[in-house]
Scaffold this active site. Sequence first.
Site, short mmCIF file in Angstrom:
data_model
loop_
_atom_site.label_atom_id
_atom_site.label_comp_id
_atom_site.label_asym_id
_atom_site.label_seq_id
_atom_site.Cartn_x
_atom_site.Cartn_y
_atom_site.Cartn_z
CB ALA A 1 -9.51 4.50 3.81
N GLY B 1 -10.86 -0.41 2.56
CA GLY B 1 -11.41 0.25 1.37
C GLY B 1 -10.92 -0.40 0.07
CD GLU C 1 -15.23 -0.92 2.63
OE1 GLU C 1 -14.33 -0.06 2.67
OE2 GLU C 1 -16.18 -0.95 3.42
CD GLU D 1 -12.27 -1.70 7.12
OE1 GLU D 1 -12.26 -2.93 7.43
OE2 GLU D 1 -12.57 -1.30 5.98
C1 HXC Z 1 -1.81 4.67 4.90
C2 HXC Z 1 -0.54 2.80 4.54
C3 HXC Z 1 -1.69 1.99 4.56
C4 HXC Z 1 -2.95 2.62 4.75
C5 HXC Z 1 0.01 0.73 4.24
N1 HXC Z 1 0.48 1.97 4.34
N2 HXC Z 1 -1.30 0.70 4.37
N3 HXC Z 1 -0.62 4.12 4.71
N4 HXC Z 1 -2.95 3.96 4.92
N5 HXC Z 1 -4.10 1.95 4.73
C6 HXC Z 1 1.89 2.42 4.26
C7 HXC Z 1 2.65 2.08 5.52
O1 HXC Z 1 2.43 3.04 6.50
C8 HXC Z 1 4.07 2.09 5.01
O2 HXC Z 1 4.49 3.42 4.87
C9 HXC Z 1 3.92 1.52 3.59
O3 HXC Z 1 2.55 1.71 3.23
C10 HXC Z 1 4.22 0.05 3.52
O4 HXC Z 1 3.45 -0.64 4.48
P1 HXC Z 1 4.09 -1.61 5.59
O5 HXC Z 1 3.12 -1.66 6.71
O6 HXC Z 1 5.48 -1.21 5.91
O7 HXC Z 1 4.11 -2.98 4.78
P2 HXC Z 1 3.94 -4.46 5.36
O8 HXC Z 1 4.73 -4.64 6.62
O9 HXC Z 1 4.20 -5.37 4.21
O10 HXC Z 1 2.39 -4.57 5.78
C11 HXC Z 1 1.43 -4.46 4.79
C12 HXC Z 1 0.02 -4.31 5.43
C13 HXC Z 1 0.04 -3.14 6.43
C14 HXC Z 1 -0.35 -5.61 6.18
C15 HXC Z 1 -0.95 -4.10 4.31
O11 HXC Z 1 0.59 -1.99 5.78
C16 HXC Z 1 -1.30 -2.76 6.95
O12 HXC Z 1 -1.82 -3.42 7.86
N6 HXC Z 1 -1.88 -1.70 6.42
C17 HXC Z 1 -3.15 -1.18 6.89
C18 HXC Z 1 -4.28 -2.02 6.43
C19 HXC Z 1 -5.61 -1.51 6.95
O13 HXC Z 1 -5.81 -1.40 8.17
N7 HXC Z 1 -6.50 -1.13 6.03
C20 HXC Z 1 -7.80 -0.57 6.41
C21 HXC Z 1 -7.72 0.92 6.50
S1 HXC Z 1 -9.21 1.62 7.05
P3 HXC Z 1 5.86 3.93 5.55
O14 HXC Z 1 5.88 5.39 5.25
O15 HXC Z 1 5.76 3.60 7.00
O16 HXC Z 1 6.92 3.13 4.84
C22 HXC Z 1 -10.24 1.57 5.72
C23 HXC Z 1 -11.59 2.15 5.94
C24 HXC Z 1 -12.35 2.31 4.67
O17 HXC Z 1 -9.92 1.13 4.67
C25 HXC Z 1 -13.46 3.27 4.84
C26 HXC Z 1 -14.10 3.66 3.57
C27 HXC Z 1 -13.26 4.29 2.53
#
Ligand code: HXC
Length: 259
Positions: free
Chosen positions: A67, A110, A113, A133
């Site tokens: 998400a 997400g 999911e 998460e």
């Molecule tokens: C918003 C995101 C994002 C996310 C990545 N980006 N994941 N933006 N929401 N979930 C953005 C980053 O901010 C960045 O933007 C760009 O995408 C590239 O990501 P990087 O982090 O620079 O890439 P990398 O170093 O290769 O790392 C990749 C990654 C990391 C390991 C996937 O991005 C990460 O940990 N992302 C979050 C993963 C996460 O926590 N997902 C769960 C979310 S909560 P900029 O502008 O900085 O370049 C969830 C709840 C669901 O899903 C609930 C129900 C729907």
Amino acid sequence: MDFQYIKVDPQAKKNIALIRLNRPKELNALNLQLMGEIRDALHTLDEDDRVRVIVIAGNERAFAAGADIKEMAGKDAIDMLKADQFSTWDQIRKTRKPLIAAVSGFALGGGCELAMTCDMIVASETARFGQPEIKIGVMPGAGGTQRLARAVGKVRAMEMVLTGKFITAEEALQYGLINRIVPVELYLREALRLAAEIAEMAPLAAQLAKESIRAAFNTGLDEGLRFERKNFYLLFASKDQKEGMQAFVEKRKAQFRGE
Ligand code: HXC
């Protein structure tokens, strides 16, 4: 079907629709609009008689990294409640036609999911699955605790959800989370090939079989068997049942029409 964050090809191959998530810079982070677009596209494709199977893919780097954290960061519980994003997920879950996720790169939160909401998962060797998460102070909210536990078992789900660690495609295969792993340059082609194999079958039988298998996760065995039996009988009202059985008797290939 013109959308901002997804691309839809209703006939990527004969009788197969392809939805591609298209927020590459954000690793296909699932904001509310993107999820709404998936819901609307699936609704339209579910109604389209030409479509028998639907494939959902991201790009090589990411299926979806979860998400959209930036969209959620400032919200409080009542904002989240009012946004009611899970009714969108509920509608996606109700898609009648078989759904295949083609996953390469990150399928996190997400994103994992969404892949698990699909009926099958074809993964590239670079695929990484996780429910991270907990690292941002929350927990899965779109079925991650429920579907992951059912798919991979309690102890593996616990470890993934409580540590937020990612698993490789190999581990996901070993855990029973995905159907198969293919080289990265082939993952979409393989998902479409699998879709084509299913699209050759009787469409109504595929839909009712899908519905019945899904019922296995919601019901006890007696109720599930009753449900299966009703769907089995129902298919004898279809022209495709007559065609399928007649074709067998005549030693020819059946021509199914979804009727
Ligand atoms: C918003 C995101 C994002 C996310 C990545 N980006 N994941 N933006 N929401 N979930 C953005 C980053 O901010 C960045 O933007 C760009 O995408 C590239 O990501 P990087 O982090 O620079 O890439 P990398 O170093 O290769 O790392 C990749 C990654 C990391 C390991 C996937 O991005 C990460 O940990 N992302 C979050 C993963 C996460 O926590 N997902 C769960 C979310 S909560 P900029 O502008 O900085 O370049 C969830 C709840 C669901 O899903 C609930 C129900 C729907």
